[in-house]
Scaffold this motif. Structure first.
Motif, PDB file in Angstrom:
ATOM      1  N   PHE A  13      -4.066  -9.516 -10.627  1.00 27.49           N
ATOM      2  CA  PHE A  13      -4.524  -9.108  -9.303  1.00 27.49           C
ATOM      3  C   PHE A  13      -3.905  -9.964  -8.220  1.00 27.49           C
ATOM      4  O   PHE A  13      -3.927 -11.201  -8.290  1.00 27.49           O
ATOM      5  N   ASP A  14      -3.394  -9.312  -7.191  1.00 28.82           N
ATOM      6  CA  ASP A  14      -3.085  -9.983  -5.936  1.00 28.82           C
ATOM      7  C   ASP A  14      -4.436 -10.361  -5.302  1.00 28.82           C
ATOM      8  O   ASP A  14      -5.476  -9.813  -5.667  1.00 28.82           O
ATOM      9  N   LEU A  15      -4.437 -11.315  -4.373  1.00 33.28           N
ATOM     10  CA  LEU A  15      -5.709 -11.722  -3.745  1.00 33.28           C
ATOM     11  C   LEU A  15      -5.869 -11.134  -2.337  1.00 33.28           C
ATOM     12  O   LEU A  15      -6.710 -10.273  -2.108  1.00 33.28           O
ATOM     13  N   ASP A  16      -5.037 -11.612  -1.381  1.00 35.83           N
ATOM     14  CA  ASP A  16      -5.157 -11.150   0.014  1.00 35.83           C
ATOM     15  C   ASP A  16      -4.912  -9.648   0.113  1.00 35.83           C
ATOM     16  O   ASP A  16      -3.829  -9.175  -0.232  1.00 35.83           O
ATOM     17  N   GLY A  17      -5.901  -8.912   0.576  1.00 37.58           N
ATOM     18  CA  GLY A  17      -5.727  -7.472   0.772  1.00 37.58           C
ATOM     19  C   GLY A  17      -6.017  -6.653  -0.475  1.00 37.58           C
ATOM     20  O   GLY A  17      -5.963  -5.426  -0.437  1.00 37.58           O
ATOM     21  N   GLY A 214      -2.123  -4.538  -6.601  1.00 37.38           N
ATOM     22  CA  GLY A 214      -1.833  -5.193  -5.332  1.00 37.38           C
ATOM     23  C   GLY A 214      -1.730  -4.221  -4.175  1.00 37.38           C
ATOM     24  O   GLY A 214      -1.596  -3.009  -4.384  1.00 37.38           O
ATOM     25  N   ASP A 215      -1.789  -4.751  -2.957  1.00 43.11           N
ATOM     26  CA  ASP A 215      -1.753  -3.897  -1.765  1.00 43.11           C
ATOM     27  C   ASP A 215      -0.376  -3.830  -1.116  1.00 43.11           C
ATOM     28  O   ASP A 215      -0.130  -2.962  -0.293  1.00 43.11           O
ATOM     29  N   SER A 216       0.509  -4.769  -1.460  1.00 42.88           N
ATOM     30  CA  SER A 216       1.814  -4.760  -0.810  1.00 42.88           C
ATOM     31  C   SER A 216       2.799  -3.910  -1.610  1.00 42.88           C
ATOM     32  O   SER A 216       3.115  -4.226  -2.760  1.00 42.88           O
TER      33      SER A 216
HETATM   34 MG   LIG Z   1      -1.793  -8.740  -0.652  1.00 44.40          MG
END
Ligand SMILES: [Mg+2]
Length: 267
Positions: A13-17, A214-216
């Motif tokens: 998992f990505d964290l920010d977003g 992730g979100d990016s």
């Molecule tokens: Mg992110």
């Protein structure tokens, strides 16, 4: 879809977003991670963060309701020293970044120079630097122009600090040094390979058995696809010019949890 979310053994998992936005958890984040762990899946958190080490990030996750050990977090800042070492061996480094970044580079065997000693540097490493100013830009750019290799902990233009609030990222500072110094930066974090490879080692998975969530689109999804991981895109960060084809997509972790549960109860 021929591949099922339930067939996946590891989740990065990505964290920010993806898990949180600033100090607020995204809907379903706690429940999704708990459901995966309860089903015996391995989970790691992969962060491009250039200021905070895994101990701090695991503490924040735990405090927010997702109990996490430091060994379950891989942060880009922690592999910076190793990445420079792989390219150049132990060298004199000019650092724009936090004391944590200084420490990481010293631990990897590099000598961190004072800014005025820029002429003796073989590498410039840029993280998010709250002290960034015209003088540090001048010294770093002069070093790069003279031949020092430019590294950025990540190439992120900005990072979220709350709903619709962003601060300039490491990539923005690295770009200033790159333009003034006349050389492109090497990215250490996502979408670069080193961070994904470290995550797969922690998950003890082959790329095709692991999902990057992730979100990016450019850093998380395109980067993970390049190392042949599966991808789940949290679509809250539109990048109209980036073409991706994630294996799964959802507006938030709550919807991804639904996909996991639906898949689980099918047949
Ligand atoms: Mg992110």
């Amino acid at each position: 879809m021929s591949i099922r979310l339930n067939d996946m053994k590891g989740f990065a998992f990505d964290l920010d977003g993806t898990i949180w936005s600033g100090e607020a958890l995204l809907p379903g984040a706690i429940e999704l991670v708990a459901a995966l762990r309860n089903a015996g899946r391995k989970v790691v958190f992969v962060s491009n963060n250039s200021r905070k080490p895994s101990t701090e990030l695991s503490k924040k996750l735990t405090q927010m309701g997702i109990p996490t050990e430091p060994s379950e977090v891989v942060a880009a800042v922690e592999i910076a020293g190793e990445a420079v070492h792989r390219e150049l061996g132990p060298v004199n480094v000019l650092v724009l970044g936090t004391t944590e970044l200084h420490r990481v580079l010293e631990r990897a065997g590099h000598r961190v120079l004072a800014m005025e000693e820029w002429e003796h540097s073989q590498a410039v490493v840029v993280g998010v630097d709250p002290e960034f100013n015209y003088a540090s830009l001048k010294y770093a750019a002069s070093a790069v122009h003279q031949g020092a290799k430019l590294f950025a902990v990540n190439l992120d233009a900005r990072f979220p600090v709350g709903p619709n609030r962003y601060e300039p990222g490491c990539g923005a500072l690295a770009e200033a040094v790159a333009v003034a110094g006349g050389s492109r930066p090497i990215g250490i974090g996502k979408p670069g390979h080193p961070l994904f490879e470290m995550a797969l080692m922690r998950l003890q998975c082959q790329p095709a058995e692991a999902v990057m969530v992730g979100d990016s689109a450019s850093a998380d999804i395109a980067g993970a696809a390049a190392v042949r991981m599966r991808t789940a895109w949290i679509q809250n960060n539109a990048e109209p010019n980036v073409l991706i084809s994630p294996d799964w997509s959802a507006p938030d972790p709550a919807r991804l949890l639904e996909l996991w549960q639906t898949d689980l109860f099918q047949g």
